[in-house]
Design an enzyme around this catalytic site. Structure first.
Site, PDB file in Angstrom:
ATOM      1  N   CYS A  71     -16.430   1.335   0.782  1.00  0.00           N
ATOM      2  CA  CYS A  71     -15.253   0.504   1.080  1.00  0.00           C
ATOM      3  C   CYS A  71     -14.831   0.594   2.540  1.00  0.00           C
ATOM      4  O   CYS A  71     -14.122  -0.276   3.026  1.00  0.00           O
ATOM      5  CB  CYS A  71     -14.102   0.900   0.168  1.00  0.00           C
ATOM      6  N   ASP A 126     -17.422   6.974  -1.139  1.00  0.00           N
ATOM      7  CA  ASP A 126     -16.202   6.785  -0.343  1.00  0.00           C
ATOM      8  C   ASP A 126     -15.932   8.124   0.338  1.00  0.00           C
ATOM      9  O   ASP A 126     -16.567   9.143   0.015  1.00  0.00           O
ATOM     10  CB  ASP A 126     -15.046   6.371  -1.277  1.00  0.00           C
ATOM     11  N   HIS A 163      -7.541   0.938  -6.441  1.00  0.00           N
ATOM     12  CA  HIS A 163      -7.717   0.029  -5.302  1.00  0.00           C
ATOM     13  C   HIS A 163      -8.386  -1.256  -5.808  1.00  0.00           C
ATOM     14  O   HIS A 163      -9.521  -1.557  -5.451  1.00  0.00           O
ATOM     15  CB  HIS A 163      -8.566   0.725  -4.235  1.00  0.00           C
ATOM     16  N   ARG A 181       0.890  -1.181   0.000  1.00  0.00           N
ATOM     17  CA  ARG A 181       0.000   0.000   0.000  1.00  0.00           C
ATOM     18  C   ARG A 181       0.910   1.207   0.000  1.00  0.00           C
ATOM     19  O   ARG A 181       1.707   1.392   0.921  1.00  0.00           O
ATOM     20  CB  ARG A 181      -0.905  -0.010   1.234  1.00  0.00           C
ATOM     21  N   ARG A 234     -13.528  -8.732   1.714  1.00  0.00           N
ATOM     22  CA  ARG A 234     -12.116  -8.451   1.434  1.00  0.00           C
ATOM     23  C   ARG A 234     -11.293  -9.710   1.655  1.00  0.00           C
ATOM     24  O   ARG A 234     -10.399 -10.046   0.874  1.00  0.00           O
ATOM     25  CB  ARG A 234     -11.592  -7.298   2.322  1.00  0.00           C
ATOM     26  N   GLN A 246     -10.054  -3.918  -3.382  1.00  0.00           N
ATOM     27  CA  GLN A 246     -11.348  -3.506  -2.833  1.00  0.00           C
ATOM     28  C   GLN A 246     -12.463  -3.846  -3.818  1.00  0.00           C
ATOM     29  O   GLN A 246     -13.522  -4.353  -3.429  1.00  0.00           O
ATOM     30  CB  GLN A 246     -11.341  -1.991  -2.561  1.00  0.00           C
TER      31      GLN A 246
HETATM   32  N1   CP Z   1     -11.226  -0.363   2.464  1.00  0.00           N
HETATM   33  C1   CP Z   1      -9.943  -0.412   2.856  1.00  0.00           C
HETATM   34  O1   CP Z   1      -9.011  -0.574   2.051  1.00  0.00           O
HETATM   35  O2   CP Z   1      -9.785  -0.320   4.205  1.00  0.00           O
HETATM   36  P1   CP Z   1      -8.417  -0.141   4.991  1.00  0.00           P
HETATM   37  O3   CP Z   1      -7.886   1.215   4.657  1.00  0.00           O
HETATM   38  O4   CP Z   1      -8.795  -0.278   6.431  1.00  0.00           O
HETATM   39  O5   CP Z   1      -7.455  -1.208   4.555  1.00  0.00           O
HETATM   40  N1  NVA Z   2     -10.085   6.638  -1.071  1.00  0.00           N
HETATM   41  C1  NVA Z   2      -9.657   6.172   0.225  1.00  0.00           C
HETATM   42  C2  NVA Z   2      -9.847   4.699   0.352  1.00  0.00           C
HETATM   43  C3  NVA Z   2      -9.519   4.140   1.698  1.00  0.00           C
HETATM   44  C4  NVA Z   2      -9.673   2.661   1.775  1.00  0.00           C
HETATM   45  C5  NVA Z   2      -8.215   6.561   0.452  1.00  0.00           C
HETATM   46  O1  NVA Z   2      -7.396   6.447  -0.475  1.00  0.00           O
HETATM   47  O2  NVA Z   2      -7.896   6.992   1.561  1.00  0.00           O
END
Ligand code: CP
Ligand code: NVA
Length: 309
Positions: free
Chosen positions: A265, A226, A135, A108, A293, A138
């Site tokens: 998400c 989101d 993502h 990530r 997930r 997700q």
């Molecule tokens: N939806 C998602 O990716 O959650 P986290 O940021 O908790 O991993």
């Molecule tokens: N769009 C959000 C998703 C988190 C899972 C971010 O990037 O923070």
């Protein structure tokens, strides 16, 4: 060839369908079991997944950790700040070192270019656990959740309200690969990267953009949103104000089909992008979406390691 999962199109529609089918089967086969017990076939026994986090995470961290365990393997979880990566070792060198020690890498990161660099130098699969651009993991869970709810993906109408962000990019990509349509309601200046819509349209999906939230929601099968402020972005008052007309309320949901489902998400900012009455309401699928997930990530690992698709 090493199978990287940086975006959904790395797998393609047929492999995504195979991954979702396998997730449904594996989920059913272990219903009621302790969550830490391995699946009967333990297909990734002896395999180790390294996870690198440059940003916070709850679902991605826990789902991948449990996924590799349920597949019979083990994990190493690292925050980038505690690695040499965090004090200047290059992504390329990190990729080459980890490739000699583990079987797959999930990362990530704040910058999609970094994951592309990692994939370029790694000789084991690299999986996108969220970047600023996309993502895909997700959306694997979202597709699984929608199918489980009884909705067929081809021809379904999805509506996105709020920010044109990484999650939306992967939904648009999925639309092209799985043949559904996306109507996007975003304020001026917060549109998604047009490259995703161009590609999805070329694959036959209908991707439209409107400033009118009601028009976007009308007749939709799926309403998704989101956070308005993604990780790494400034918490700007002008952005929040611009987003307000796109808040998912009960009134807005009433314009969708009566059977419409709500997706998010998570983490949610209740009272901003969605109100409690919707996220906690009868059309919301957020808890199965979060649990999925885990089931979806197992399929992604199996695909990346050549066991599926
Ligand atoms: N939806 C998602 O990716 O959650 P986290 O940021 O908790 O991993
Ligand atoms: N769009 C959000 C998703 C988190 C899972 C971010 O990037 O923070």
């Amino acid at each position: 060839m090493t199978r990287h999962f940086l975006n959904l199109s790395d797998a393609g529609g047929d492999a995504i369908a195979a991954m979702i089918a396998d997730a449904i089967d594996r989920k059913a086969a272990r219903a009621g079991w302790p969550k830490g017990r391995a699946d009967a076939d333990a297909p990734l026994a002896g395999h180790t997944l390294a996870m690198i986090f440059e940003k916070n995470s709850t679902r991605t961290r826990v789902s991948f950790d449990m996924a590799i365990r349920q597949l019979g393997g083990t994990s190493i979880v690292m925050d980038a700040g505690g690695m040499q990566l965090g004090r200047g070792e290059t992504v390329a060198d990190t990729a080459r070192v980890l490739s000699g020690m583990v079987d797959a890498i999930m990362i990530r990161t704040d910058d999609h270019a970094k994951i592309e660099e990692m994939a370029h130098y790694a000789t084991v699969p690299v999986i996108n656990g969220l970047t600023d651009l996309s993502h895909p993991c997700q959306i694997m869970a979202d597709l699984l959740t929608v199918i489980e709810s009884g909705l067929a993906l081809p021809g379904s109408q999805w509506a996105w309200l709020g920010d044109g962000n990484n999650v939306l990019h992967s939904i648009i990509e999925a639309a092209g690969l799985m043949q559904f349509d996306v109507r996007i309601g975003v304020p001026q200046g917060y549109e998604p990267d047009p490259r995703f819509a161009v590609e999805a349209t070329a694959r036959g999906a209908c991707i439209t953009l409107s400033r009118d939230a009601v028009e976007v929601a009308s007749g939709a099968d799926v309403i998704a949103t989101d956070t308005w402020i993604s990780m790494g972005q400034q918490h700007a008052q002008d952005k929040l104000a611009a987003m307000m007309p796109y808040q998912v309320t009960r009134d807005l949901m009433a314009h969708a089909k009566p059977t419409a489902k709500f997706l998010h998400c998570l983490p949610a900012h209740r009272g901003e992008e969605v109100v409690d009455a919707v996220i906690d309401g009868p059309q919301s699928l957020i808890w199965p979406e979060a649990e999925n997930r885990l089931h979806a990530q197992k399929s992604v690992l199996l695909w990346a390691l050549g066991r599926l698709g």
